[in-house]
Design an enzyme around this catalytic site. Structure first.
Site, PDB file in Angstrom:
ATOM      1  CB  THR A  23      88.246  92.856 -45.948  1.00 43.61           C
ATOM      2  OG1 THR A  23      87.305  93.929 -46.075  1.00 43.61           O
ATOM      3  CG2 THR A  23      88.154  91.968 -47.170  1.00 43.61           C
ATOM      4  CB  CYS A  29      83.394  95.722 -52.372  1.00 42.09           C
ATOM      5  SG  CYS A  29      82.167  96.939 -51.894  1.00 42.09           S
ATOM      6  CG  HIS A  46      86.561  96.117 -48.776  1.00 39.54           C
ATOM      7  ND1 HIS A  46      85.955  95.315 -47.843  1.00 39.54           N
ATOM      8  CD2 HIS A  46      85.578  96.524 -49.604  1.00 39.54           C
ATOM      9  CE1 HIS A  46      84.648  95.241 -48.102  1.00 39.54           C
ATOM     10  NE2 HIS A  46      84.396  95.974 -49.167  1.00 39.54           N
TER      11      HIS A  46
END
Lengths: 160, 283
Positions: A23, A29, A46
């Site tokens: 990711t 995040c 994620h």
């Protein structure tokens, strides 16, 4: 050999030795990487925001958007490939914030708190984490080895 | 020559901004404009024509039938969307080369710019009850200074990152200290070079520090700031800067917003971005 890319509010799992789950660009995040070394099953989430109560309809459509719906889904998805909760190695990265602590943009901190609360309630230990501060991160999970790597924007890749 | 002088000199190498957007916006402001007048302005600008048709047919505007002429596009999009589409199509070409000092991928800066522009409209609806095409243009251009700054930042990256990491400066402050100018001020000067109105120039120059603009009633820099920070937090095009940004804490109070509103705007942007994929790919 393929890179499975996890987007924002997304999750991917795999039991294929050739796969690397990755990711990019975690800001506030959080990326959670889980791996069962016996079943050789790994997964990555994620998530963007801490709590699904913000928009329950959205949470049903896309559980990976929130910590409290995404983390359970990540574990359940891995169980379906034969993973076992007791063996899961959990690593986390992300949750960055902009400068100055007293600000109103505490989404990074809220995301970190939400994750800790969920794992604590479920008796799951976080093996390692690289969270907070103010830089972006990219996370990779190698299914062949179960190793997780994190790279800060402009920096070196290191094992998490 | 000092870096700042070389940077300022580079402004003159940027090609003039296409007049199409301004001409169309002037036409649309007249009550008695006709579709053929608008079409005539657009079709003399081949790059905008091509991009406009691509955009009109994209999922973002999701037409029922394929739109194959400018005339159809003008009718289908309607006044507000036509302006958004023309400004987007016109501005995109400046972002083609990307901004190598700040980003790995050439498209990152454009993707970030489109995301901030869409976010500015989400926030504008929340704060003022309506969308605003001038704000959209300002948001789309907020980082235009990076187009020039990129190579200079790349050459001085070590110094800049050291100031950010060791002195806890924001990336913007470090840019200014090392290079003598920051990308926001530079962007404002580029907008001036393109003859954009002062409210767009201010929104660009002050997009990291809206609190320093001593025009209390101006909300555009604040909304661009908020949209930018939200996108950076979501990790959309934050590049080397990361979140080394100043928090301007009076923001939420000024607009009577709660954390929840900011979080909700991120949820809404996720949907908008899915629909805007083709818009991002026109670069």
């Amino acid at each position: 050999m393929g890179d499975l890319i996890v987007g924002i509010s997304d999750l991917k799992i795999s039991n294929n030795d050739n796969d690397v789950i990755v990711t990019y660009a975690l800001g506030s995040c959080i990326g959670i990487s889980v791996f069962d070394p016996v079943a050789k099953v790994g997964g990555m989430l994620h998530y963007m925001l801490p709590e699904s109560s913000l928009d329950e309809k959205k949470a049903r459509e896309n559980p990976a958007m929130f910590a409290d719906t995404g983390i359970p889904l990540l574990f359940k998805s891995c169980y379906q490939l034969g993973a076992d909760k007791k063996r899961m190695i959990v690593r986390a990265a992300g949750g960055a914030s902009i400068l100055d602590d007293t600000n109103f943009f505490r989404i990074g901190q809220k995301n970190i708190m939400a994750m800790r609360k969920i794992f604590w309630k479920n008796n799951v230990m976080i093996t390692s984490e690289d969270t907070g501060a103010n830089h972006n991160r990219t996370v990779r999970l190698q299914i062949a080895t179960g190793k997780t790597y994190v790279r800060t924007a402009g920096g070196e890749m290191k094992e998490l | 020559m000092k870096a700042v002088n070389r940077i300022l000199k580079s402004i003159n190498t940027i090609p003039a901004f296409p007049a199409t957007g301004n001409k169309v916006s002037q036409l649309l402001n007249r009550i008695d404009y006709s579709v053929s007048e608008v079409t005539n302005v657009i079709r003399f600008d081949p790059s905008i024509t091509a991009n406009l048709l691509k955009m009109a047919n994209s999922a973002y505007f999701s037409p029922q039938h394929k739109i194959s002429t400018i005339n159809d596009a003008v009718i289908y999009l309607g006044q507000k969307n036509l302006l958004l589409a023309i400004q987007t199509a016109g501005i995109s070409k400046y972002y083609k080369k990307g901004s190598s000092g700040y980003f790995d991928k050439a498209t990152d800066l454009w993707e970030h710019s489109v995301a901030v522009a869409l976010m500015s409209q989400i926030l504008s609806r929340k704060i003022t009850g309506e969308e605003n095409t001038t704000l959209y243009t300002a948001a789309l251009l907020h980082d235009v200074g990076k187009i020039i700054m990129g190579e200079f930042v790349r050459d001085e990256m070590q110094k800049i990152t050291m100031l950010v990491e060791e002195q806890h400066m924001s990336f913007l402050e470090a840019e200014e200290l090392v290079l003598g100018i920051n990308h926001a001020d530079l962007g404002g000067k580029i907008a001036e070079h393109w003859n954009f109105p002062v409210e767009i120039r201010d929104a660009i120059s002050y997009h990291h520090r809206p609190d320093l603009l001593e025009k209390e009633d101006k909300i555009m820099p604040w909304i661009v700031y908020m949209a930018d920070e939200a996108c950076l937090m979501m990790g959309i095009g934050s590049g080397v800067e990361g979140l080394a940004q100043r928090a301007v804490s009076e923001l939420l109070k000024k607009f009577n917003l709660r954390m929840r509103d900011l979080e909700m705007s991120m949820v809404l942007l996720s949907d908008d971005l899915k629909r805007a994929r083709e818009v991002i790919s026109i670069v």
